[in-house]
Every structure is written in C-alpha cells, then in structure tokens.
Design an enzyme around this catalytic site. Structure first.
Site, PDB file in Angstrom:
ATOM      1  N   TYR A  37     -24.554 -66.122-108.961  1.00  0.00           N
ATOM      2  CA  TYR A  37     -24.105 -67.467-108.594  1.00  0.00           C
ATOM      3  C   TYR A  37     -24.336 -68.481-109.713  1.00  0.00           C
ATOM      4  O   TYR A  37     -23.770 -69.576-109.672  1.00  0.00           O
ATOM      5  CB  TYR A  37     -24.830 -67.956-107.337  1.00  0.00           C
ATOM      6  CG  TYR A  37     -24.610 -67.124-106.104  1.00  0.00           C
ATOM      7  CD1 TYR A  37     -23.643 -66.118-106.041  1.00  0.00           C
ATOM      8  CD2 TYR A  37     -25.384 -67.334-104.966  1.00  0.00           C
ATOM      9  CE1 TYR A  37     -23.461 -65.355-104.900  1.00  0.00           C
ATOM     10  CE2 TYR A  37     -25.210 -66.577-103.820  1.00  0.00           C
ATOM     11  CZ  TYR A  37     -24.255 -65.579-103.800  1.00  0.00           C
ATOM     12  OH  TYR A  37     -24.090 -64.825-102.667  1.00  0.00           O
ATOM     13  N   HIS A  95     -26.927 -56.661-104.819  1.00  0.00           N
ATOM     14  CA  HIS A  95     -25.825 -57.526-104.415  1.00  0.00           C
ATOM     15  C   HIS A  95     -24.575 -56.728-104.020  1.00  0.00           C
ATOM     16  O   HIS A  95     -23.923 -57.020-103.016  1.00  0.00           O
ATOM     17  CB  HIS A  95     -25.491 -58.494-105.559  1.00  0.00           C
ATOM     18  CG  HIS A  95     -24.790 -59.731-105.128  1.00  0.00           C
ATOM     19  ND1 HIS A  95     -24.822 -60.890-105.860  1.00  0.00           N
ATOM     20  CD2 HIS A  95     -24.031 -60.008-104.039  1.00  0.00           C
ATOM     21  CE1 HIS A  95     -24.112 -61.818-105.233  1.00  0.00           C
ATOM     22  NE2 HIS A  95     -23.616 -61.308-104.133  1.00  0.00           N
TER      23      HIS A  95
END
Length: 263
Positions: A37, A95
């Site tokens: 992110y 992830h």
C-alpha cells in the site's frame, strides 16, 4: 481483533495520515495496512500522533507476493516495523500466494517471526481452498485468520464454513464491493426500513455472520463514522433472505497473479 477494522488500501502518500488519525479519533482500533500500500509510514505517524496505548490497538500488515523467500520476508517485516514505528505488529500476513513460493518455508519463516516477538499472530490472504487446506491440514500452521474479498455480491459460503470448522475468522476486504454496495437498490430498500444507508446494511450483513470481520475503508470522516454506526444495525430474517438472493458471483479483485479460485 476488533470485528470492524479500518482498511487503508489506495491511501498512499500524504493523504493517508490525517485519514487514519480521524479514524482513530472516532474509535477505530483495528488498522489494516500492507507493504504494497506504500502507506506504512503515514499509518505509523498517525498511530504515534494519536496517543492511544499500543495495547489498545490491533495493527495488521502484509508481505507482498514477490517477497516470499525467507530472507526477504524477514527484511520486509523489519522494514514495515521501522515505517510503522512499532516494535511488533499484531498480525503479519502473506498478502497473496505465489506460484513459485515454497509454502512450508514461508510459513516456517513467519512463525519464526512470531516466536521472535515481531508479530503476535500470523495469517494468509487470498488463498483458495486448496492452498488453505495445505496450510491448515498438511503443514498445520497456526494462522489466526484468512483475509479474502467478501461482500453481498460474492459468495464465500464454502470458505467460511471450512474456516468456522477450524475456529478461524474470515476477514472481509472490499466489504462494500469497491463502492457498489452503496448504490444497490436491494440494500437501499433494506436500509430505508432501518433508517440507515445501503453501505451500512452491507457492513451489518457481514458482521451479522459468526466468524466474520470487516475492514471497510473510508476517507471522509462522516463515512468513517457511518461505518462504525453499522455495528448497531440489526437485520431480520427478511433482510437476510433478500441479500441471499443477490448474485454471489461478482469478484472485483482478481489480478493476474491470483490463484485459481474454484479449487
């Protein structure tokens, strides 16, 4: 882990810190971020500015799928902790799976990070059922949760049933179907009955289900507050029946490196 968290995907750069500060001021205590992110520094700055005791917070971050060699995982977490200004995270997650990963080595490495006190718990994201069964049944890794896309337009019944049998929560990301829930007429009609919005109905529907955690994101303070208020919405059987009738095959997060979902 608080059942309603605050997601930070696509909140990169300077915009992220004041948004997370606002969320913390309103009462969010579960913050979800990730290496990919590119906002861990902003999240860390917001946490530092909040003055909230570390013990009152649940912070999740994740290692990206191109960093799953054991030494790369260790470096990634060290970097994430430095950016977050934390000594440990509450949850460290894979992830996305990688077709080239050595899954036993990956899980052994993140378990080692937990044993070293750098994370309190470990988990995985975006694993299909086949991979998840390897994690839990073949390897026996003590994952704390599984994070996947889940909202009123994407069914996760099989995954949710399997996780419940294992006593493991499902963390729903994109719980508002990337904004689509807010404009759905069925959800809006249910919302009118309860005096709330369609988006609040979508969140309430997720939290109505045992073993489900939701992590909506919201940049505007009023939306952050509205999402928190969804905790107080109580759906009835007619509402659940109407939502169950919505199409459940709409997946909006499906990058080229995603696993094959139907195995």
């Amino acid at each position: 882990m608080p059942r309603l968290g605050f997601g930070t995907f696509r909140m990169a750069g300077n915009e992220c810190q004041p948004v997370v500060e606002s969320a913390l001021e309103l009462g969010y205590r579960h913050i979800d971020t990730a290496e990919m992110y590119q906002n861990e520094e902003a999240v860390g700055a917001a946490i530092a500015a909040s003055g909230i005791a570390r013990s009152a917070l649940h912070v999740t971050t994740k290692v990206w799928h191109d960093q799953l060699a054991p030494d790369a995982i260790e470096r990634s977490l060290e970097t994430s902790l430095r950016k977050l200004r934390l000594d440990f995270v509450d949850l460290y997650m894979v992830h996305w799976p990688s077709s080239s990963m050595d899954l036993p080595a990956v899980l052994e490495t993140i378990q080692g990070l937990r044993e070293a006190g750098l994370t309190r718990a470990i988990g995985v994201c975006n694993f299909n059922m086949q991979l998840l069964k390897v994690v839990l049944e073949d390897i026996g890794a003590p994952i704390a949760c599984h994070q996947v896309e889940y909202h009123p337009f994407l069914g996760q019944e099989a995954m949710l049933g399997y996780l419940r049998a294992q006593g493991i929560p499902l963390v729903a990301y994109a719980p508002l179907a990337q904004g689509r829930a807010a404009n759905d007429p069925v959800l809006a009609l249910i919302g009118e009955k309860h005096g709330v919005t369609a988006a609040q109905v979508a969140i309430a529907w997720l939290l109505d289900q045992p073993g489900v955690v939701a992590i909506p994101k919201a940049q505007r303070r009023e939306t952050q507050r509205a999402n928190l208020d969804a905790l107080n919405v109580r759906l009835d059987d007619a509402d659940r029946k109407a939502i169950a009738a919505l199409p459940k095959n709409q997946r909006f997060v499906n990058p080229p490196f995603a696993p094959q979902w139907d195995v």
